[in-house]
Every structure is written in C-alpha cells, then in structure tokens.
Design an enzyme around this catalytic site. Structure first.
Site, PDB file in Angstrom:
ATOM      1  N   ASP A  39     -61.660  91.275 -88.129  1.00  0.00           N
ATOM      2  CA  ASP A  39     -60.497  90.425 -87.882  1.00  0.00           C
ATOM      3  C   ASP A  39     -60.411  90.003 -86.421  1.00  0.00           C
ATOM      4  OD1 ASP A  39     -59.092  89.888 -90.317  1.00  0.00           O
ATOM      5  OD2 ASP A  39     -58.840  92.065 -90.475  1.00  0.00           O
TER       6      ASP A  39
ATOM      7  N   CYS B  84     -64.422 100.248 -86.120  1.00  0.00           N
ATOM      8  CA  CYS B  84     -64.663 100.426 -87.551  1.00  0.00           C
ATOM      9  C   CYS B  84     -64.994  99.119 -88.251  1.00  0.00           C
ATOM     10  CB  CYS B  84     -63.483 101.119 -88.233  1.00  0.00           C
ATOM     11  SG  CYS B  84     -61.954 100.180 -88.146  1.00  0.00           S
TER      12      CYS B  84
HETATM   13  C1  PEP Z   1     -61.775  94.807 -89.507  1.00  0.00           C
HETATM   14  O1  PEP Z   1     -60.955  93.885 -89.545  1.00  0.00           O
HETATM   15  O2  PEP Z   1     -62.741  94.826 -88.733  1.00  0.00           O
HETATM   16  C2  PEP Z   1     -61.628  95.962 -90.403  1.00  0.00           C
HETATM   17  C3  PEP Z   1     -62.348  97.047 -90.253  1.00  0.00           C
HETATM   18  O3  PEP Z   1     -60.758  95.885 -91.435  1.00  0.00           O
HETATM   19  P1  PEP Z   1     -60.938  94.985 -92.742  1.00  0.00           P
HETATM   20  O4  PEP Z   1     -62.374  94.521 -92.786  1.00  0.00           O
HETATM   21  O5  PEP Z   1     -60.579  95.851 -93.889  1.00  0.00           O
HETATM   22  O6  PEP Z   1     -59.973  93.880 -92.512  1.00  0.00           O
HETATM   23 MG    MG Z   2     -59.108  94.066 -90.568  1.00  0.00          MG
END
Ligand code: PEP
Ligand code: MG
Length: 538
Positions: free
Chosen positions: A441, A488
């Site tokens: 994001d 992450c």
């Molecule tokens: C991200 O946005 O990098 C993330 C780990 O969350 P998601 O991919 O679930 O939005």
């Molecule tokens: Mg995310």
C-alpha cells in the site's frame, strides 16, 4: 494428456506411475448365527488385535510425523474401546443373532452418520475415523492383512485414504498421494503435509481404478494431476520439480540456523499468513514467528461477521501452534483489493466499533495462549491510534471485569502503509510498540498507482526512491523512540533490497513462508561493514 483438478494439500511435484490402491476385500455379509457367545469371543480377539496394530502404527508414525500427527492412532485406540460403540456391537449380535462383522459394519455406519451430521467441522471429519476403525475390526475378524502397497515407488491413488493406510504404506515407495475424495483437514491430509509428500485430494470420480499403471505427474502446488502428460507439460513440470527440489535442499541446509550477517547483525525473519492452514508451512520453513496474520480472510470466508468465539478459536490455534514465538495479528483490513468497496483498515474499525470490539476481545483472549501482538492497518494520523488504543483498553477492561485472562502487556503496533504515517513517524512512534511497513500500500499511495489496475503497472516502480526514503525515515524514527520496525509488504522478500533494508536498520522481515530460507541464506552472506555495493546503493 488428461488433467484432473483437485484441492492441493501438500506442495511439491512428483512424477511416476499411478498405483491405484487395492484394499483387502472386506465385503461384509449378514450371516445368522446360533452361538452369540462365539461371536463375542471373536469380537474380543479382534479388538485385541486391532489395539496392538494401532499401537504398532503409533510407534511407526511417531518418528515420521511427530507426537501430534501420531496421536490419531491413540484416538483410534480409544474408539475401538469406546463403551457406546462396543455396546452397540454387542446388542446387534445379541438381538439379531448375526455375525460380528455385520454388527461392526452397521455400528460403524451408524456412528459415522452421527458424526457426519454434527455441526463442528472437526467432529464431522471424525466420520472417516470411525469408518477406518470399523474396517480395521472387520479386517481383524476376517484375519486379513490390510492393504497392499506398491513394490516400486509410485503415486498412490485411491478413492480416499484412511490415516492408518497412509502410515502403513512404506514411505520410501510413495512419490505422492492423489485421492478422489477427502478433505483438506482430514488426518490423511495432515499426515501427508507432515511427511512433506505432495498430495491432492478431491479429484473426483475421473480418478478411477482403470488409471492404475498410467504415467502421471502430481502438482501439489496447484492441485493438478496430469495423466500421460505431453512433452510440453512434462518439461514445465520438471522445471517446477527442479525448483521444488532446490528449495528442499535449501531447507535441509539452512533449517535451524540463525539469521545473522557475517558481521553479527541478527535479523528477525517472520512469516505472512492469512489462515491457520498455513501454519504447517511456517513451521516447516523454520520461521521465527508470524509478522503478519491477515485476519480479514476469516471475515471474507464467513457468511456475516464471524463471532467472537469463532475468531478466538482461530487466533488461539495460531498463538498456541507458534508456541511462544511472536504472532502479529493485524486487525481487520477489508476494502480496496479485498472486495468490500468502502472504508479500509482502521478507518472501518473506527466507524464500526461493534465489529472492532468483537475482534479485539477475541485477540486479547487468544493472547493468553502464546505471544501475541496486535497491529492496526491503514493509519494516517495520531488520533486514529489513540482511538484504537481506547478501544483496546475498553476491551481489556471488559475482559478483566468478566474474569477472563489475557496478556496485559500485549504489544500494540501499526502498519506504516500511507505516506502520511511514514512522514509523521516521529510523532507516531511514541504511541506504539512497533511499526511494520506495508510496502504494497505504501507504494500505491506514494506513487499514485492503483494496486488493482494493471494499466498502471509500468508506473509502479517498486524500488522507487520515494518509497525507500519513507521506509528509511520510519526506521530512523522508530529507533529514535526505542521501538522496533519490520517490513511485511512484498518488498520484504525482494532479495535485491535486503542489504539496503538491513543498512536502514530494519529489525524484522516478514515474508511468505516459502521465501524464508532463501532470505536466510542471503542474510548470512551479507557483511554490513563492507563498502556499499553498487547494486545495493541503487
Ligand atoms: C501491505 O500493504 O504491504 C500489506 C502487507 O498489507 P496488504 O497487502 O494486506 O494490504
Ligand atoms: Mg496493506
């Protein structure tokens, strides 16, 4: 070439001949008997034999699948001796004057039917165990020797496999499992996963006994069974197999080793998962913890919002299985790429305190079963963190007044996935215990490239300097306030950035379980005291 599609239950690719499992024929006939006493004594002998077979299977399974996996044979022993089960067999023999085999068969079916109608999915799956136990008893009554497996290594095909059949087979002769029926969480699937044997279930009736002897390839990652594959498919599958073999070799070499650079920097290497079914992979790949548990999948898979109890059971399983290793549970983040088209992340939770509170209570309750941390997604301002903190404190107070246990010191963190959060990370760090950067994001909002729009792909430079600077700034601010920071998002697994991330002092990288060991290998080869290499500087 024919391709059958089923459910993958254990990854890996295997090529070989199909061996359609022949079972000892146990057709049960109903025979009238005059001497019920004789049937009872045959029954006692069969029970003794079954118990000693099950004890032997437990001993065989223990080194292969561990205590947890072998436990199924203890459960089977209990079923053999279960009072209601035994009483039903005795009654049928006495009241109908029939042979013991028939009494066991009828009792087994009645009990299996009862289990299969239960609400709890775990109990429903026990129907297969009752049938397994009953077949064993019938086999013992007939003096049978059980199943006969292949002489040479082969892909084991069957309509379904019972746990005892799975363990009874000579492991050296099993290349893979393929069954027409079965369920993902059946013990057979669990045993296959624990033994690391590629397996597909639910292939349907096309997987018939006539296929015995056919050349086949099992792709345990996609759930596809190729029968008599053509040259092109075979070449592609062999390529996949090579990759899988390399991964296995990595596993053998790097499992159990610390994630430490040549100059002694230790990095936490965690996993991202969204479902407890992935826990096996986490443990198999020797991950140090779970850096992102995407809780929204529990919500997306449910009809309506999952209850506190349902969520608690799932979180508890995860915390317990990780046995003291940290598990970062991210609170609900639906929206954007995840179907529901309104507010995302913490914003939705702030607007819907009812949903949020239920989840917080479930998470807190699970926290007393392991080392849990709570993480809030999609934060952009300090007040949102304060709102989340207040909701958490409220949930804690409720549980305390109800006398329910939870970890009072549970860690409280946020995702850094908006440019705003990264830019004000100096203000946010004192409010939390940790940061975890969501690069997926963060990239979309920094570069204005919609994650879901393939047309923006060429504008989505995942190594863009702006994103990297935001990560570096967040790391600096986290450490300034004595907090830890992880990554992450998908970028955490990008090996071309690992050195740069470690030079930014990122403490933790959380990646999909299968990427863990590759990353460990690289970390162990890095020397952060050496001059910055050209590639890392870019
Ligand atoms: C991200 O946005 O990098 C993330 C780990 O969350 P998601 O991919 O679930 O939005
Ligand atoms: Mg995310």
């Amino acid at each position: 070439m024919k391709v059958l599609k089923g459910k993958p239950v254990c990854g890996g690719v295997a090529e070989g001949k199909l061996f359609y499992l022949k079972r000892g024929e146990n057709k049960v006939s109903r025979v009238r008997v005059d001497d019920a006493g004789h049937e009872h004594s045959r029954m006692r002998a069969a029970r003794e034999k079954a118990l000693s077979e099950l004890a032997a299977l437990y001993d065989k399974a223990l080194p292969e699948v561990g205590e947890q996996g072998a436990m199924i044979f203890e459960i089977h022993q209990m079923m053999v001796e279960d009072e209601d089960y035994c009483e039903s067999i005795e009654n049928i023999i006495n009241t109908q004057s029939v042979n013991a085999e028939h009494a066991v068969s009828v009792t087994g079916e009645n009990f299996a039917k009862m289990f299969s109608e239960m609400e709890d999915p775990y109990m429903r799956e026990r129907a297969a165990d009752v049938r397994d136990v009953s077949n064993r008893l019938i086999n013992c009554l007939a003096g049978g020797q059980g199943i006969s497996g292949p002489v040479k290594p082969a892909i084991i095909a069957a309509d379904d496999l019972t746990p005892s059949e799975t363990v009874q087979l000579d492991k050296e002769k099993i290349l893979a499992f393929a069954t027409s029926g079965g369920s993902t969480n059946s013990h057979t699937a669990i045993l296959a996963r624990t033994m690391g044997i590629p397996a597909i279930i639910g292939l349907g009736e096309d997987l018939a006994a006539e296929l015995h002897g056919a050349c086949a390839v099992v792709d345990g990652n996609t759930g596809e069974l190729y029968i008599e594959p053509d040259e092109k498919a075979l070449a592609a599958l062999r390529g996949k197999k090579r990759q899988a073999d390399e991964h296995k070799a990595l596993l053998e070499e790097y499992k159990g080793k610390p994630n430490v650079t040549l100059d002694g920097r230790e990095v936490l290497l965690y996993s991202n998962i969204g479902n407890p079914s992935e826990l096996g992979l986490v443990l198999q790949n020797d991950s140090g913890g779970i850096g992102l548990f995407r809780s929204e999948f529990i919500f997306l898979e449910s009809d309506g919002f999952p209850t506190e109890e349902k969520q608690f059971q799932i979180y508890k399983t995860v915390a317990q299985t990780m046995a003291g290793k940290r598990v970062v549970f991210r609170t609900l983040d639906i929206g954007a790429d995840k179907q529901i088209g309104y507010l995302r992340g913490l914003r939705l939770c702030i607007e819907r305190p009812d949903i949020f509170k239920t989840q917080l209570r479930a998470l807190l309750r699970a926290s007393s079963f392991g080392k849990a941390a709570i993480m809030f997604p999609m934060v952009s301002s300090a007040w949102e963190i304060e709102a989340a903190r207040a909701a958490l404190e409220e949930a804690k107070a409720e549980l305390s007044s109800e006398g329910i246990l939870y970890d009072a010191g549970i860690e409280f963190g946020i995702m850094i996935e908006t440019p705003a959060a990264a830019l004000i990370s100096d203000t946010l760090a004192p409010l939390v215990d940790f940061f975890s950067v969501g690069t997926n994001d963060l990239t979309q909002y920094t570069l204005a490239v919609d994650r879901q729009n393939s047309k923006t792909e060429r504008y989505c430079d995942t190594h863009h300097e702006a994103v990297l600077q935001l990560i570096e700034l967040s790391a600096k601010n986290a450490h300034k306030h004595g907090k830890w920071i992880g990554i992450c998002g998908e970028l955490a697994a990008d090996l071309s950035l690992t050195e740069q991330f470690l030079r930014m002092d990122i403490d933790e990288l959380s990646v999909s379980p299968a990427k863990t060991l590759e990353l460990r290998r690289l970390i162990r080869e890095l020397d952060l005291t050496a001059p910055v290499a050209e590639t890392a500087a870019k």
